[in-house]
Design an enzyme around this catalytic site. Structure first.
Site, PDB file in Angstrom:
ATOM      1  CD  GLU A  36      -8.940  19.299   3.146  1.00  0.00           C
ATOM      2  OE1 GLU A  36      -9.435  20.436   3.067  1.00  0.00           O
ATOM      3  OE2 GLU A  36      -9.506  18.350   3.712  1.00  0.00           O
TER       4      GLU A  36
ATOM      5  CB  CYS B 129      -7.577  27.608   1.310  1.00  0.00           C
ATOM      6  SG  CYS B 129      -7.791  27.017   2.995  1.00  0.00           S
TER       7      CYS B 129
END
Ligand code: NAD
Length: 454
Positions: free
Chosen positions: A209, A243
């Site tokens: 990720e 993010c």
């Protein structure tokens, strides 16, 4: 406990088959939830101490997400783990075919610092639900949250089942030398490559990720009032240290001035002043310096103030930015918002296409063709139309990147699949044994096989 001992003990524990028991997994999830619930104050104080995250944000973006995931798995674990019967092809009749969800075994979760509880514990929750053991390595940057997670988990769960390793790069490097059955990493693309390389030595499957520059397109048909409200919230949440935060804006030239004016108004109304309890600090001096170094004062149209002592950076909008500017060279990961204008929608699409595949992308538009082009012509992990960030909060959507922004995905059902091997089982009765596949072969068998296999 050293790395070798943890991994060996978890491996042996997994081999005891205790984690295959659904009730065992559910009890572990219930216990974890109760532990988090009864320690909310401790967890909040730790994250506030680390980087000033408000109690609201801590609940909405960390603990609340963990409870939601735990509840989902407790409610759905039976159906998620049940073998799924699938059709059997003609050549295999008579017989039945199934897909079993097989836990990998001893798994490793490495977390990032920006949502320290969520990013370390949410993958671990999926690992538990899927029947694995788990070693958790939270980020060392928010030192207090790391310590809280270590004490809560290590004092309440057997190390052979769940264990939090504390420490930094050295400890993570040691962990990566061990053989795990699955590695789940959240962090930068740079470190993601290190993790992938280490995993490759043991052919360990990975979920990565990662990050990237997530664009927002503002088309001329956009509802600008709603756009600025949603973008300002999503960008300055956690001080931009998210993010999937909007990294930069691509706005159609004809609505640029109005968009910027509304954006500035919105930022001012949100009162993101130094010391505001709802505005998170920058995590450390290194990131503060990295971010302040990206600010080009000649392009700042709003904000630009900083305070090294409180690690505060004011929400800062920069206009007339080009791809040569420092702020466009890497993922920003802070409260700076560059704005670039475009003339045609196609130009915006091409701009994004030329860059690394982002983790997220967002479009504000009311034009059906633009929505279709945005959805189908650019590759990115996931995103929203007329919103930002919120796709992550729907557990029915897989969350993950593509290309440079990651490999694989999780959340809800996808988290369960991420920590399970899909094992195919074909069950054949012992009655009925056509001779077709057995030698010696002849022309009749050949013509049958041609008919069967098309
Ligand atoms: P990072 O890559 O610096 O660190 C992540 C983890 O890797 C930490 O636990 C750290 O201890 C470990 N690590 C650091 N250097 C290492 C090395 N040389 N060898 C082995 N392990 C090492 O990332 P970060 O600064 O914690 O997080 C920021 C990045 O993470 C941003 O790029 C952001 O976009 C990304 N991110 C992605 C997601 C997502 O869900 N896709 C979520 C949050 C953050």
């Amino acid at each position: 406990m050293n790395t070798h001992n943890i991994v060996t003990s978890q491996r042996n524990f997994f081999k005891s088959h205790i984690t295959l028991d659904i009730e065992y997994r559910k009890n572990a999830l219930r216990k974890l939830k109760a532990l988090l619930k009864s320690n909310e104050r401790l967890m909040h104080d730790a994250i506030y101490e680390d980087f000033g995250k408000s109690e609201f944000d801590n609940y909405a973006t960390e603990l609340g997400i963990l409870y939601k995931e735990i509840n989902y798995y407790i409610d759905n674990i039976e159906s998620l783990s049940a073998p799924k019967r699938v059709r059997t092809n003609l050549a295999n009749l008579p017989g039945n075919s199934y897909i079993y969800q097989d836990p990998y075994g001893c798994t490793l979760v490495i977390g990032a610092w920006n949502y320290p509880y969520q990013l370390s514990l949410s993958p671990a929750i999926a690992a538990i639900a899927a029947g694995n053991t788990c070693v958790i390595k939270p980020s060392e940057l928010p030192a207090n949250t790391m310590k809280v997670m270590a004490s809560l988990i290590n004092e309440n769960f057997p190390a052979e089942y769940l264990y939090v390793v504390t420490g930094g790069v050295e400890e993570t490097t040691q962990l990566l030398q061990a053989k795990f059955d699955k590695i789940f990493f959240t962090g930068s693309t740079r470190v993601g490559k290190i993790v992938y390389e280490a995993a490759a030595k043991n052919l360990t499957p990975v979920t990565l990720e990662l990050g990237g520059k997530s664009p927002v397109i503002i088309a001329k048909s956009a509802n600008l009032e709603i756009a600025v409200k949603r973008i300002a919230w999503g960008k300055f949440l956690n001080s931009g240290q998210t993010c999937i935060a909007p990294d930069y804006i691509l706005v159609e030239e004809s609505v640029k001035e109005k968009f910027i004016a509304l954006l500035i108004e919105r930022i001012k109304a949100s009162n993101y002043i130094d010391g505001a309890p709802h505005f998170t600090r920058i995590i450390n001096k290194r990131n503060f310096d990295r971010l302040t170094n990206m600010i080009d004062a000649s392009k700042v149209i709003c904000g630009g103030n900083t305070n090294e002592n409180t690690l505060y950076i004011e929400p800062t909008v920069m206009t007339d930015v080009s791809w040569n500017d420092k702020v466009m060279q890497e993922e920003i990961f802070g409260p700076l918002l560059p704005v670039i204008s475009f003339k045609t929608f196609n130009e915006a699409i091409e701009t994004i296409q030329e860059k690394d595949k982002p983790l997220s992308a967002y479009l504000f538009s009311h034009d059906a063709n633009e929505k279709e082009e945005f959805t189908t012509k650019i590759s990115f992990g996931g995103g929203c139309i007329n919103d930002v960030i919120m796709h992550i909060s729907n557990e029915h959507l897989p969350f993950g990147g593509v290309g440079n922004s990651g490999i694989g995905n999780y959340h809800g059902k996808y988290g369960f699949l991420c920590f399970s091997h899909q094992k195919s089982i074909f069950k054949k009765p012992t009655w009925g044994e056509p001779n077709l596949k057995y030698p010696p072969y002849n022309n009749s068998k050949l013509s049958w096989i041609k008919r069967l296999l098309g």
